[in-house]
Structure formats: C-alpha cells, structure tokens
Design a protein around this motif. Structure first.
Motif, PDB file in Angstrom:
ATOM      1  N   SER A 181      33.004  11.670  39.541  1.00  0.00           N
ATOM      2  CA  SER A 181      34.315  11.130  39.852  1.00  0.00           C
ATOM      3  C   SER A 181      34.746  11.504  41.273  1.00  0.00           C
ATOM      4  O   SER A 181      34.816  12.682  41.621  1.00  0.00           O
ATOM      5  CB  SER A 181      35.365  11.645  38.857  1.00  0.00           C
ATOM      6  OG  SER A 181      36.670  11.328  39.297  1.00  0.00           O
ATOM      7  N   ARG A 182      35.027  10.490  42.081  1.00  0.00           N
ATOM      8  CA  ARG A 182      35.527  10.737  43.433  1.00  0.00           C
ATOM      9  C   ARG A 182      36.908  11.373  43.389  1.00  0.00           C
ATOM     10  O   ARG A 182      37.262  12.192  44.240  1.00  0.00           O
ATOM     11  CB  ARG A 182      35.569   9.414  44.198  1.00  0.00           C
ATOM     12  CG  ARG A 182      36.147   9.494  45.609  1.00  0.00           C
ATOM     13  CD  ARG A 182      35.362  10.447  46.475  1.00  0.00           C
ATOM     14  NE  ARG A 182      35.880  10.475  47.837  1.00  0.00           N
ATOM     15  CZ  ARG A 182      35.641  11.451  48.696  1.00  0.00           C
ATOM     16  NH1 ARG A 182      34.880  12.483  48.334  1.00  0.00           N
ATOM     17  NH2 ARG A 182      36.139  11.420  49.913  1.00  0.00           N
ATOM     18  N   LEU A 183      37.695  11.018  42.371  1.00  0.00           N
ATOM     19  CA  LEU A 183      39.032  11.577  42.248  1.00  0.00           C
ATOM     20  C   LEU A 183      38.977  13.086  42.002  1.00  0.00           C
ATOM     21  O   LEU A 183      39.702  13.851  42.642  1.00  0.00           O
ATOM     22  CB  LEU A 183      39.785  10.896  41.108  1.00  0.00           C
ATOM     23  CG  LEU A 183      41.197  11.416  40.815  1.00  0.00           C
ATOM     24  CD1 LEU A 183      42.085  11.268  42.041  1.00  0.00           C
ATOM     25  CD2 LEU A 183      41.800  10.696  39.630  1.00  0.00           C
ATOM     26  N   LEU A 187      40.466  16.111  44.340  1.00  0.00           N
ATOM     27  CA  LEU A 187      41.427  17.089  43.839  1.00  0.00           C
ATOM     28  C   LEU A 187      40.921  18.514  43.979  1.00  0.00           C
ATOM     29  O   LEU A 187      41.705  19.450  44.155  1.00  0.00           O
ATOM     30  CB  LEU A 187      41.756  16.792  42.369  1.00  0.00           C
ATOM     31  CG  LEU A 187      42.536  15.503  42.091  1.00  0.00           C
ATOM     32  CD1 LEU A 187      42.667  15.279  40.590  1.00  0.00           C
ATOM     33  CD2 LEU A 187      43.917  15.548  42.736  1.00  0.00           C
ATOM     34  N   THR A 188      39.608  18.706  43.879  1.00  0.00           N
ATOM     35  CA  THR A 188      39.044  20.057  43.952  1.00  0.00           C
ATOM     36  C   THR A 188      38.589  20.439  45.357  1.00  0.00           C
ATOM     37  O   THR A 188      38.275  21.609  45.605  1.00  0.00           O
ATOM     38  CB  THR A 188      37.853  20.188  42.985  1.00  0.00           C
ATOM     39  OG1 THR A 188      36.877  19.185  43.299  1.00  0.00           O
ATOM     40  CG2 THR A 188      38.306  20.019  41.537  1.00  0.00           C
ATOM     41  N   GLU A 189      38.555  19.480  46.271  1.00  0.00           N
ATOM     42  CA  GLU A 189      38.066  19.745  47.624  1.00  0.00           C
ATOM     43  C   GLU A 189      38.819  20.874  48.330  1.00  0.00           C
ATOM     44  O   GLU A 189      38.205  21.691  49.030  1.00  0.00           O
ATOM     45  CB  GLU A 189      38.141  18.461  48.463  1.00  0.00           C
ATOM     46  CG  GLU A 189      37.458  18.575  49.815  1.00  0.00           C
ATOM     47  CD  GLU A 189      37.453  17.248  50.549  1.00  0.00           C
ATOM     48  OE1 GLU A 189      36.627  17.080  51.453  1.00  0.00           O
ATOM     49  OE2 GLU A 189      38.281  16.366  50.213  1.00  0.00           O
ATOM     50  N   GLU A 214      40.550   5.477  35.112  1.00  0.00           N
ATOM     51  CA  GLU A 214      39.757   6.666  35.434  1.00  0.00           C
ATOM     52  C   GLU A 214      40.411   7.934  34.908  1.00  0.00           C
ATOM     53  O   GLU A 214      39.732   8.822  34.375  1.00  0.00           O
ATOM     54  CB  GLU A 214      39.538   6.787  36.939  1.00  0.00           C
ATOM     55  CG  GLU A 214      38.702   8.008  37.299  1.00  0.00           C
ATOM     56  CD  GLU A 214      38.262   8.041  38.741  1.00  0.00           C
ATOM     57  OE1 GLU A 214      37.551   8.985  39.112  1.00  0.00           O
ATOM     58  OE2 GLU A 214      38.630   7.128  39.494  1.00  0.00           O
ATOM     59  N   LEU A 215      41.736   8.041  35.032  1.00  0.00           N
ATOM     60  CA  LEU A 215      42.430   9.226  34.526  1.00  0.00           C
ATOM     61  C   LEU A 215      42.232   9.370  33.023  1.00  0.00           C
ATOM     62  O   LEU A 215      41.979  10.467  32.514  1.00  0.00           O
ATOM     63  CB  LEU A 215      43.915   9.142  34.864  1.00  0.00           C
ATOM     64  CG  LEU A 215      44.292   9.221  36.348  1.00  0.00           C
ATOM     65  CD1 LEU A 215      45.785   9.034  36.520  1.00  0.00           C
ATOM     66  CD2 LEU A 215      43.846  10.537  36.961  1.00  0.00           C
ATOM     67  N   ALA A 216      42.356   8.256  32.298  1.00  0.00           N
ATOM     68  CA  ALA A 216      42.160   8.300  30.850  1.00  0.00           C
ATOM     69  C   ALA A 216      40.723   8.687  30.499  1.00  0.00           C
ATOM     70  O   ALA A 216      40.487   9.478  29.581  1.00  0.00           O
ATOM     71  CB  ALA A 216      42.522   6.949  30.237  1.00  0.00           C
ATOM     72  N   ASN A 217      39.760   8.157  31.241  1.00  0.00           N
ATOM     73  CA  ASN A 217      38.354   8.478  30.977  1.00  0.00           C
ATOM     74  C   ASN A 217      38.041   9.940  31.289  1.00  0.00           C
ATOM     75  O   ASN A 217      37.252  10.584  30.587  1.00  0.00           O
ATOM     76  CB  ASN A 217      37.445   7.560  31.798  1.00  0.00           C
ATOM     77  CG  ASN A 217      37.448   6.128  31.298  1.00  0.00           C
ATOM     78  OD1 ASN A 217      37.799   5.878  30.143  1.00  0.00           O
ATOM     79  ND2 ASN A 217      37.073   5.196  32.157  1.00  0.00           N
ATOM     80  N   LEU A 218      38.647  10.476  32.342  1.00  0.00           N
ATOM     81  CA  LEU A 218      38.428  11.875  32.690  1.00  0.00           C
ATOM     82  C   LEU A 218      38.948  12.795  31.590  1.00  0.00           C
ATOM     83  O   LEU A 218      38.308  13.793  31.246  1.00  0.00           O
ATOM     84  CB  LEU A 218      39.099  12.194  34.025  1.00  0.00           C
ATOM     85  CG  LEU A 218      38.410  11.647  35.277  1.00  0.00           C
ATOM     86  CD1 LEU A 218      39.299  11.828  36.494  1.00  0.00           C
ATOM     87  CD2 LEU A 218      37.059  12.330  35.498  1.00  0.00           C
ATOM     88  N   TYR A 223      37.913  16.678  31.265  1.00  0.00           N
ATOM     89  CA  TYR A 223      38.241  17.196  32.591  1.00  0.00           C
ATOM     90  C   TYR A 223      39.749  17.411  32.793  1.00  0.00           C
ATOM     91  O   TYR A 223      40.175  17.773  33.886  1.00  0.00           O
ATOM     92  CB  TYR A 223      37.710  16.273  33.672  1.00  0.00           C
ATOM     93  CG  TYR A 223      36.209  16.348  33.804  1.00  0.00           C
ATOM     94  CD1 TYR A 223      35.596  17.361  34.535  1.00  0.00           C
ATOM     95  CD2 TYR A 223      35.398  15.411  33.162  1.00  0.00           C
ATOM     96  CE1 TYR A 223      34.221  17.436  34.636  1.00  0.00           C
ATOM     97  CE2 TYR A 223      34.019  15.485  33.265  1.00  0.00           C
ATOM     98  CZ  TYR A 223      33.436  16.498  34.004  1.00  0.00           C
ATOM     99  OH  TYR A 223      32.061  16.568  34.096  1.00  0.00           O
ATOM    100  N   GLY A 224      40.537  17.171  31.762  1.00  0.00           N
ATOM    101  CA  GLY A 224      41.964  17.380  31.899  1.00  0.00           C
ATOM    102  C   GLY A 224      42.715  16.830  30.703  1.00  0.00           C
ATOM    103  O   GLY A 224      42.118  16.438  29.696  1.00  0.00           O
TER     104      GLY A 224
END
Length: 285
Positions: A181-183, A187-189, A214-218, A223-224
């Motif tokens: 996930s690029r998102l 966020l962690t960069e 993507e948020l729902a899939n994560l 992942y959250g």
C-alpha cells in the motif's frame, strides 16, 4: 428556558469464547459450568491499567443492580500545552493531564452493553478498549465485542444507509509485516507508528472512491481500524456506525444528558437496554 443537552447512546453485545463454560474437576467429578457473566465480572477490575494507542485505559468502580453492571471505562494521557512558567517568566511547553470516560451498562443475562460515546471518546475507541480490557484481564483472547445485528461487510452496510457522512481510519504499526500500500508507506515514512485519516461531508461521501476502498481493505487486512457513520431518511433521531472492530454496525439513539455531568443518566441507559431484545451476539470468529 435552556435547551437540554443531547447525546447519543450506542449498543453492542459481548460474546464469550467458545468452550469457556466447561472445565473438568478432579477425581472424576461432574463437569462444572462457569457462567460467562461470572467470568466477565472478574474482568471489570477497577483501576487495572491497559495501554492502547498511547492512552492508558481503566475501568472505574462498578455497581451491580437489577441484573446489570454499571460503571465507567475511560483513559488518561498527557498532552503538551503552552503554559506560563513563573520561574522563567515566560511561556513554555509542559505536559498536561488529559482524559475522558464513558458510562456503560451491561445486562448480565445476555451480555448486551449500552454506552455513551463522546467527542473525545469515539465509538470505535470504546469498543476496541472494552474488548482489549476483557481479553487481558480474563486471559482469554476469544472474547469479542460484536454487533447486535450480526456481521456484515462495509459494502453491504453501505447499501442500507442513505448517506455516509464520516469515515475514519486509524493505522496501527504493523511490525515486521509488509504491505504494497502506497498510503501506508506515506503514513509511516516520517517514522510514525500511529496515524489517523478522517473524511467528512455533510452531503455524503463517495464510498466507491479509491481512497475509501483502500482504507476499508487495509482495515480488513489488519493494518488499522475503520469506522463509518451513516444516516437514513427516517426522523427517529438514530444514526448508524459501522466499525471494523464490530465487523458490523451499532445503532445510536439520542438521549438527554445530565446538565451537571454531561453524561447520559443511568435510567436512560437502563431504558435503552430494556428496548433491546435478549439475543446473544454471534460468537463467530
């Protein structure tokens, strides 16, 4: 004449682990049954701390009355503030205690729980903390806080509401786990181990947008935590919130708050419980 303050009361069910109720006795004695309510009582220890997302959670003192347990679950943490320092005769950064607590009531016959989310103690935060506290104190990871209406996917729930007005995703650090996930990478960069993405629109969000998907899939991938608030066209004063922690929705109804405390009175929580049929939530994993 002042207008009474209004808040919302949410509902959920507590599902015990499969196989919790039985254990063998020595000398070939009959198997003894442990009621889930008895096991739950042991988890509601006042003052026991549990750190979660940089918040220190605790149960307050509980009271049992008419088959229900009532109490508070809340957190405390320190926030930085700019305060006047008399010694320096100047303003300086200083840690300031901060926190919030929500009243709750649990019906012991079927472990239905009602509680009052607050602006600084959201529904998904309360549910996640309640589940974590019960699991930690009973040492049973199978306990779940579940939706009373059963498990349903976000997509299916979305089709049942007219508008989704708010979406919130809270990322948690995944340790050694990797994702494409690029998102998550963005966020962690900066080195963050906790981040929140929140979207709001009074006229409704487009839930088929790539970011929402993507948020729902994560959240589904661990992942959250993902939460969405929806409204329907009725005039009942209810809202519906879907959370990945519940794997379903919680229906929230309006109640008048006590002016002194800003909390739902116990009789209001009791009335909410009385209006919920006695049906245990699904304990499916």
């Amino acid at each position: 004449m002042s207008i009474p303050a209004v808040g919302r009361v949410a509902r959920a069910g507590i599902a015990e682990p499969q196989g919790l109720a039985l254990f063998g006795l020595p000398n070939g004695s009959p198997t003894l049954s442990i009621r889930p309510a008895d096991s739950l009582r042991s988890a509601l220890q006042a003052g026991y701390p549990l750190e979660r997302y940089r918040r220190l959670w605790r149960f307050g003192r509980t009271r049992e009355l008419d088959g229900c347990i009532r109490g508070h679950l809340g957190y405390e943490r320190e926030k930085n503030a700019t305060l006047w320092d008399r010694t320096k005769q100047d303003f300086a950064k200083a840690p300031v205690p901060n926190g919030s607590a929500a009243p709750f009531m649990i019906r012991l016959s079927d472990l239905t729980v009602v509680f009052q989310p607050k602006p600084d103690l959201r529904l998904d935060s309360f549910i996640g903390a309640l589940q974590a506290m019960i699991r930690t104190q009973t040492r049973e990871t199978g306990w779940r806080v579940a939706s009373l209406t059963g498990e349903v996917s976000f997509d299916e729930w979305r089709s049942r509401v007219d508008l989704v007005t708010r979406i919130r995703f809270r990322m948690r650090k995944s340790g050694s786990r990797q994702t494409q996930s690029r998102l998550i990478a963005l966020l962690t960069e900066p080195g963050s181990d906790l981040a929140t993405v929140e979207l709001r629109a009074a006229e409704g969000l487009e839930t088929s947008a790539p970011l929402v998907v993507e948020l729902a899939n994560l959240a589904e991938s661990g992942y959250g935590e993902f939460a969405a608030k929806g409204v329907t066209g009725d005039a009942s004063g209810t809202t519906r919130e879907w959370t990945s922690t519940l794997r379903g929705e919680s229906i929230m109804t309006e109640v008048e708050l006590e002016p002194e405390t800003g909390e739902a009175p116990w009789n209001a929580l009791d009335e909410q419980l009385a209006g919920i049929s006695s049906a245990p939530p699904s304990d499916a994993a």
